[in-house]
Write a protein that holds these residues in place. Structure first.
Motif, short mmCIF file in Angstrom:
data_model
loop_
_atom_site.label_atom_id
_atom_site.label_comp_id
_atom_site.label_asym_id
_atom_site.label_seq_id
_atom_site.Cartn_x
_atom_site.Cartn_y
_atom_site.Cartn_z
N PHE A 48 6.09 8.87 3.60
CA PHE A 48 5.37 8.02 2.37
C PHE A 48 6.26 6.80 2.03
O PHE A 48 5.71 5.62 1.89
CB PHE A 48 4.99 8.80 1.16
N THR A 49 7.57 7.07 1.75
CA THR A 49 8.27 6.04 1.17
C THR A 49 8.68 4.84 2.38
O THR A 49 8.78 3.95 1.98
CB THR A 49 9.63 6.54 0.86
N LYS A 50 8.57 5.38 3.36
CA LYS A 50 8.38 4.45 4.69
C LYS A 50 7.34 3.54 4.60
O LYS A 50 7.45 2.38 4.88
CB LYS A 50 9.00 5.15 5.90
N SER A 51 6.18 4.24 4.46
CA SER A 51 4.89 3.45 4.62
C SER A 51 4.95 2.54 3.47
O SER A 51 4.26 1.35 3.62
CB SER A 51 3.81 4.43 4.72
N PHE A 52 5.19 2.85 2.30
CA PHE A 52 5.30 2.30 1.13
C PHE A 52 6.53 2.16 0.45
O PHE A 52 6.77 2.66 -0.76
CB PHE A 52 4.03 2.89 -0.03
N PRO A 53 7.22 1.16 0.92
CA PRO A 53 8.72 1.01 0.38
C PRO A 53 8.92 0.40 -0.88
O PRO A 53 9.84 0.65 -1.52
CB PRO A 53 9.23 0.04 1.43
N GLY A 54 7.69 -0.04 -1.47
CA GLY A 54 7.79 -0.64 -2.92
C GLY A 54 7.54 0.42 -3.89
O GLY A 54 7.55 0.17 -5.17
#
Length: 306
Positions: free
Chosen positions: A115-121
């Motif tokens: 998830f954090t890779k897909s939505f780094p912000g």
């Protein structure tokens, strides 16, 4: 000019109506029960009608109270959303999710990096606890809950369903018996469910379904936490009757073996959130991602997705 009763009185009524309790409302708002009662009585005097029927053991909403409560609840939800948007802008996009410690450790955390890779912000805070969090009043955005739907006016979406069967760790020599009879001299591991109202799967039910007479001949070793019980099983302490969601990957990888016997019906995992907050960007993206991960997991491990 708007004619509105004092905000403290409205807030006291909303909290008492939502909790169906003056005591719980007082605890939530950090005031005394007497103060809650006074504020609500003042509100009733202002509108000229009763909002609660009071008895020595409980309070219930009148018909007028039932009509007024949803309107005020929605208004307070809107207030919360407005301030959350301001907080998001000042602190960046963050989301807090609560779920059981075992589910967080076994299922959510191993996938969260995707998830954090897909939505780094976006930043995700995880709270692992068996306590039932009130999403309407807590700073928590999303709950992943297990069991029967709570009926607490939240929106919820299905994630996974499970069954229960015993599993055992495969030792270094690669030999592990899958016959329950071979474990009569060792304790069967069991953990205590925090929600005692659920008619949970247990060893007595499984042994009966497996046609094993003399269930009293088996000894149980109780552990007070699901996650600790799983760790004990994986370290060779004995078989554990557990959720298929928690052990599917271990069985697939060959680290665990399933004991021969029937499945017991489990329950379902659901992602819950306050309905009016679904439009919040972080909640929408996170719940969509959760359901996609759950679907992939279910497709891989024989239909565990709800």
């Amino acid at each position: 000019m708007r004619k509105i009763p004092p905000l403290n009185a409205i807030r006291a009524f909303e909290a008492a109506a939502r909790n169906r309790s003056f005591t719980a409302a007082a605890s939530e708002l950090c005031v005394t029960v007497t103060a809650i009662s006074h504020q609500i009585r003042h509100l009733e005097e202002q509108i000229g009608q009763k909002l609660f029927e009071r008895t020595p053991r409980a309070v219930t909403l009148t018909l007028l109270g039932e009509r007024l409560y949803p309107v005020l609840r929605e208004g307070f939800d809107r207030f919360a959303e407005a301030f959350e948007e301001l907080e998001d802008r000042s602190q960046g996009d963050t989301l807090t999710v609560t779920t059981t410690r075992a589910f967080a450790e076994r299922w959510l955390m191993p996938r969260l990096s995707r998830f954090t890779k897909s939505f780094p912000g976006l930043s995700v805070n995880v709270e692992g606890s068996d306590a039932l969090v009130d999403l309407r009043t807590a700073s928590t955005d999303v709950a992943i809950r297990y069991g029967m739907p709570a009926g607490d006016e939240l929106s919820s979406l299905p994630l996974l369903t499970d069954v229960y069967h015993p599993a055992v760790a495969i030792p270094a020599d690669g030999r592990a018996s899958t016959r329950i009879e071979d474990y009569m001299s060792r304790p069967l591991l069991a953990y205590r469910w925090h929600n005692r109202s659920i008619d949970c799967p247990n060893w007595a039910k499984w042994l009966s379904a497996a046609g094993k007479a003399g269930a009293e001949d088996y000894r149980l070793s109780w552990i007070n936490d699901e996650s600790l019980a799983l760790h004990a099983m994986e370290r060779g302490f004995g078989p554990l009757l557990c959720s298929s969601v928690m052990i599917a990957e271990g069985i697939e990888s060959g680290r665990l073996a399933r004991i021969d016997g029937p499945d017991l019906n489990g329950f379902s995992y659901r992602v819950a959130f306050v309905p009016s907050r679904r439009t919040k960007r972080t909640i929408g993206r996170f719940t969509d991602w959760l359901r996609s991960e759950a679907s992939d997991f279910g497709n891989t491990y024989r239909g565990l997705a709800a």
